[in-house]
Design an enzyme around this catalytic site. Structure first.
Site, short mmCIF file in Angstrom:
data_model
loop_
_atom_site.label_atom_id
_atom_site.label_comp_id
_atom_site.label_asym_id
_atom_site.label_seq_id
_atom_site.Cartn_x
_atom_site.Cartn_y
_atom_site.Cartn_z
N CYS A 50 -7.22 9.80 39.27
CA CYS A 50 -6.82 10.11 37.90
C CYS A 50 -8.01 10.45 37.01
O CYS A 50 -9.06 9.80 37.09
CB CYS A 50 -6.05 8.91 37.34
N GLY A 97 -3.62 6.11 29.74
CA GLY A 97 -3.50 4.70 29.37
C GLY A 97 -2.46 3.96 30.18
O GLY A 97 -1.60 4.55 30.82
N CYS A 132 -3.12 14.22 33.98
CA CYS A 132 -3.55 13.19 33.03
C CYS A 132 -5.03 13.25 32.69
O CYS A 132 -5.87 13.13 33.57
CB CYS A 132 -3.35 11.81 33.67
N GLU A 187 -4.15 13.07 24.42
CA GLU A 187 -3.31 14.16 24.90
C GLU A 187 -1.83 13.81 24.88
O GLU A 187 -1.46 12.67 25.14
CB GLU A 187 -3.63 14.46 26.37
N1 SAH Z 1 -0.86 3.98 33.58
C1 SAH Z 1 0.49 4.35 33.86
C2 SAH Z 1 0.93 5.66 33.21
C3 SAH Z 1 0.00 6.84 33.23
S1 SAH Z 1 -0.19 7.86 34.64
C4 SAH Z 1 0.75 4.39 35.32
O1 SAH Z 1 -0.18 4.20 36.10
O2 SAH Z 1 1.89 4.55 35.72
C5 SAH Z 1 1.32 8.68 34.97
C6 SAH Z 1 1.50 8.96 36.48
O3 SAH Z 1 0.67 10.03 36.94
C7 SAH Z 1 1.13 7.76 37.34
O4 SAH Z 1 2.07 7.64 38.37
C8 SAH Z 1 -0.23 8.16 37.88
O5 SAH Z 1 -0.55 7.42 39.00
C9 SAH Z 1 -0.03 9.64 38.10
N2 SAH Z 1 -1.26 10.44 38.20
C10 SAH Z 1 -2.40 10.33 37.50
N3 SAH Z 1 -3.30 11.26 37.86
C11 SAH Z 1 -2.70 11.99 38.81
C12 SAH Z 1 -3.11 13.10 39.60
N4 SAH Z 1 -4.31 13.65 39.46
N5 SAH Z 1 -2.22 13.59 40.49
C13 SAH Z 1 -0.99 13.05 40.62
N6 SAH Z 1 -0.55 12.01 39.93
C14 SAH Z 1 -1.39 11.46 39.04
#
Ligand code: SAH
Length: 346
Positions: free
Chosen positions: A118, A158, A332, A91
């Protein structure tokens, strides 16, 4: 097959010279791939046929085509599902801002960090993306828009530091004058907090923005949300962040996804303020995006605002992330997951 789009300009020039070709051919080829964004060898019209045949024989011209594009009616966000040559899908998201278009790309197919809120990590890691594939996520969006983009965030599926070398290759190439030439200052890399990765990234002394997915101000709370918190403590992350600031002079972004009753109390805000005191930074509050398979619920807007006020009173720079593309599965990994599930049920 070797992906020619993963070659930096220098690497391509070396290959060209080894073939006994003139150096300027490297510039021409690089231009077709990374500036003009062509999708076929045959479009490289200023190359002699023998060279085009040789390229075709030796290299894959990685091109990602969208299998799905969703348009948000709310805010112009576009969400892309790109197919890779091995049939996997990733994505990417395009968000239009006043200052230009921003593209959020994935760095891996799936993820093995296991964050409990996530969707990307639900089925674990499939594989890391190559530099060519990450570049193609950006190029695929540019082709669809018919224009350049100005900002890039590595915040899709990722963990960038779990794919360190390819991500660095990607950063070098996307900022190259000979390529899309995006300013490093307009690129943000987000990590769940892999401390050795943060330090290595600091040593590189780049101008990209580093974003840390902190999500908690104490280790106990963080462990409830992110398994990686069992490996590295918040104290170790903060030390690495100070090191990053010392070496790069770049203000750090902290992402904090708020989950009701988990990390959104006033005591959490006070803890966060104490933790960040004295470090030039910016806090990005993200009301958690509820994922069907996950138990976390979104904080009430009043709690989010209280949290923000508490930080501001402590002199911390803070914004609440605007929720974009909510109507098109903005969180994500949700789109890929939906796609895989519908394929399974067919
Ligand atoms: N792996 C990296 C980048 C990808 S996630 C990281 O952890 O930073 C990008 C951001 O979105 C991260 O801060 C992650 O914790 C957040 N995120 C993922 N799923 C989410 C959700 N359902 N609600 C809010 N934030 C989320």
């Amino acid at each position: 097959m070797t992906e020619i789009k993963s070659f930096t300009y220098g690497q391509l020039e070396n290959w060209i010279t080894e073939q006994g070709e003139a150096k300027f051919r490297a510039k021409q080829i690089y231009d077709w791939m990374h500036k003009k964004l062509v999708t076929e060898w045959s479009q490289m019209s200023n190359l002699p046929e023998r060279l085009r045949d040789l390229l075709k024989e030796q290299f894959a011209l990685t091109v990602l085509r969208p299998v799905e594009i969703l348009h948000s009616k709310q805010d112009g966000t576009r969400k892309y599902l790109f197919e890779l040559s091995d049939g996997n899908v990733v994505e990417a998201v395009m968000m239009p801002y006043r200052h230009g278009n921003s593209v959020c790309i994935s760095t891996q197919v799936g993820c093995r960090m296991g964050c409990r809120f996530c969707a990307s990590t639900l089925d674990g890691l499939v594989r890391s993306l190559t530099a060519a594939e990450m570049l193609e996520e950006v190029y695929g969006v540019c082709r669809d828009l018919g224009s350049r983009v100005s900002n890039i965030v590595l915040m899709g599926s990722g963990e960038p530091f779990d794919n360190y070398e390819n991500v660095m290759q990607f950063l070098q190439m996307i900022t190259d004058d000979y390529g899309l030439n995006i300013s490093a200052r307009n690129i943000t890399l987000s990590t769940c907090g892999l401390v050795p990765g943060i330090r290595k990234f600091a040593d590189r002394k780049g101008q990209e923005t580093l974003a840390i997915s902190l999500h908690a101000a104490d280790d106990e709370t963080r462990r409830k949300m992110m398994p990686i918190a069992n490996r590295y403590s918040i104290a170790e992350i903060m030390e690495a962040c100070r090191y990053f600031f010392e070496l790069t002079g770049r203000r750090i972004t902290f992402e904090y996804s708020l989950a009701a009753g988990v990390n959104d109390r006033q005591t959490d805000a006070a803890g966060l303020a104490a933790l960040l005191k004295g470090l030039p930074c910016h806090v990005n509050l993200i009301p958690i995006n509820p994922v069907r398979e996950r138990q976390f619920r979104q904080s009430h807007m009043t709690d989010v605002n209280h949290f923000k006020n508490k930080l501001e009173k402590s002199g911390i720079n803070v914004t609440i992330r605007r929720e974009m593309g909510r109507d098109i599965q903005g969180a994500c990994g949700q789109l890929r997951r939906g796609f895989l599930e519908s394929k399974k049920s067919q």
